[in-house]
Design a protein around this motif. Structure first.
Motif, PDB file in Angstrom:
ATOM      1  N   THR A   1       0.815  -1.224   0.000  1.00 13.84           N
ATOM      2  CA  THR A   1       0.000   0.000   0.000  1.00 13.84           C
ATOM      3  C   THR A   1       0.844   1.267   0.000  1.00 13.84           C
ATOM      4  O   THR A   1       0.302   2.366  -0.175  1.00 13.84           O
ATOM      5  CB  THR A   1      -0.967   0.019   1.197  1.00 13.84           C
TER       6      THR A   1
ATOM      7  N   GLU B   1      -7.316   4.650  -2.168  1.00 16.34           N
ATOM      8  CA  GLU B   1      -7.389   3.366  -2.856  1.00 16.34           C
ATOM      9  C   GLU B   1      -6.900   2.243  -1.957  1.00 16.34           C
ATOM     10  O   GLU B   1      -7.497   1.168  -1.902  1.00 16.34           O
ATOM     11  CB  GLU B   1      -6.552   3.409  -4.139  1.00 16.34           C
TER      12      GLU B   1
ATOM     13  N   GLN C   1      -9.528   1.457   0.654  1.00 16.21           N
ATOM     14  CA  GLN C   1     -10.638   0.705   0.068  1.00 16.21           C
ATOM     15  C   GLN C   1     -10.276  -0.762  -0.123  1.00 16.21           C
ATOM     16  O   GLN C   1     -11.090  -1.652   0.150  1.00 16.21           O
ATOM     17  CB  GLN C   1     -11.038   1.336  -1.268  1.00 16.21           C
ATOM     18  N   LYS C   2      -9.060  -1.020  -0.574  1.00 19.78           N
ATOM     19  CA  LYS C   2      -8.630  -2.402  -0.777  1.00 19.78           C
ATOM     20  C   LYS C   2      -8.494  -3.142   0.556  1.00 19.78           C
ATOM     21  O   LYS C   2      -8.777  -4.338   0.647  1.00 19.78           O
ATOM     22  CB  LYS C   2      -7.308  -2.431  -1.553  1.00 19.78           C
TER      23      LYS C   2
ATOM     24  N   ALA D   1     -10.322  -2.366   3.287  1.00 18.69           N
ATOM     25  CA  ALA D   1     -11.697  -2.534   3.781  1.00 18.69           C
ATOM     26  C   ALA D   1     -12.413  -3.680   3.075  1.00 18.69           C
ATOM     27  O   ALA D   1     -13.207  -4.408   3.699  1.00 18.69           O
ATOM     28  CB  ALA D   1     -12.478  -1.234   3.598  1.00 18.69           C
ATOM     29  N   SER D   2     -12.139  -3.879   1.788  1.00 15.98           N
ATOM     30  CA  SER D   2     -12.800  -4.944   1.030  1.00 15.98           C
ATOM     31  C   SER D   2     -12.171  -6.309   1.265  1.00 15.98           C
ATOM     32  O   SER D   2     -12.740  -7.333   0.868  1.00 15.98           O
ATOM     33  CB  SER D   2     -12.761  -4.628  -0.467  1.00 15.98           C
ATOM     34  N   GLY D   3     -10.993  -6.321   1.877  1.00 15.11           N
ATOM     35  CA  GLY D   3     -10.284  -7.573   2.086  1.00 15.11           C
ATOM     36  C   GLY D   3      -9.380  -7.964   0.932  1.00 15.11           C
ATOM     37  O   GLY D   3      -8.710  -9.000   0.984  1.00 15.11           O
ATOM     38  N   GLU D   4      -9.345  -7.150  -0.115  1.00 15.32           N
ATOM     39  CA  GLU D   4      -8.474  -7.448  -1.258  1.00 15.32           C
ATOM     40  C   GLU D   4      -7.008  -7.461  -0.828  1.00 15.32           C
ATOM     41  O   GLU D   4      -6.214  -8.293  -1.285  1.00 15.32           O
ATOM     42  CB  GLU D   4      -8.694  -6.426  -2.370  1.00 15.32           C
TER      43      GLU D   4
END
Length: 269
Positions: A162, A169, A172-173, A175-178
């Motif tokens: 990151t 961005e 968000q990644k 938070a989504s678990g990506e």
């Protein structure tokens, strides 16, 4: 072979190349078993005494949310140790990722206690320019624990890669678990080198013992770092080789101050 000073763990040039590649790609690398247990024991004993003294001084500790503190270590034995702050293995990694002269600007310790909670996911530095422009590694934190870091006593958590993404961005990644927030469990003697731009957070210490984590900060020579500082006694500073004096961005004083308030309080971006 490249060997760290003082007969500590050996790492070859190939090992250092690999660690530097991990650091560039992931924003973090871990060097297992670099420091001997004897050194860690000496630092832990001195830290515990210092923390007790600082607890009773106004401004002696910087609060880091609930039951979490930061303190700057004084440049005295055992903390004033060039086998640590100028360790050849750590320097070998830094020299592979810093493309200009760098300086050391910070020596402190992060301590979560029982009752601490998850920190907000954050960065320790802003990007150099605007978020869409990838920032090169211009600042690095070198961490090593004074006790074993377990799932229960507040492991450092970080989202790999990151440091190369715009902040929103990256969030968000995460938070989504990506991109997961990964916990880093460490043994005494292990060393972590990381980018402070990678999204990370502290986690709760659920044990009844503190979890001290040493932090040494290194930055490109041109970076202004007003929140952290090093203060060295003149006799020690003058005893160092010229190249180490040049590596330390510090204030040189005749004698160290007895009571100094912590200034590194705001740390999240």
């Amino acid at each position: 072979m490249v060997q760290s000073l003082g007969g500590m763990a050996k790492y070859s040039a190939t090992d250092l190349d690999r660690l530097a590649q991990e650091l560039n790609r992931d924003g973090i690398c871990v060097i297992p078993g670099l420091f001997e247990q004897k050194l860690i024991d000496e630092w832990l004993e001195a830290f515990e005494k210092l923390f007790h003294e600082r607890q009773n001084q106004p401004g002696g500790l910087a609060p880091r949310e609930i039951s979490r503190y930061y303190l700057t270590l004084p440049w005295i034995d055992p903390f004033a140790n060039e086998l640590v702050f100028a360790n050849s293995v750590v320097m070998g990694v830094l020299e592979r990722v810093f493309y200009q002269e760098y300086v050391m600007v910070q020596l402190g310790v992060d301590i979560p206690f029982q009752g601490s909670d998850y920190q907000e996911t954050h960065r320790d530095f802003r990007p150099l320019f605007c978020d869409p422009i990838v920032t090169p590694l211009y600042a690095l934190a070198v961490n090593f624990p004074l006790v074993e870091v377990t799932p229960d006593n507040g492991p450092f958590q970080m989202a790999r890669g990151t440091h190369l993404l715009p902040r929103e961005e990256g969030l968000q990644k995460v938070a989504s678990g990506e991109i997961p927030l990964e916990s880093f469990y460490m043994q005494p003697g292990d060393v972590m080198v990381r980018s402070p731009l990678a999204l990370h957070r502290g986690s709760p210490n659920r044990t009844n013992q503190p979890r001290p984590m040493i932090v040494m900060g290194y930055v490109m020579h041109w970076l202004h770092t007003p929140k952290v500082d090093l203060t060295l006694p003149q006799d020690y500073y003058e005893s160092l080789p010229v190249e180490l004096r040049q590596m330390l961005r510090c204030q040189v004083v005749e004698s160290l101050p007895q009571n100094k308030a912590e200034t590194y309080v705001n740390f999240k971006y």
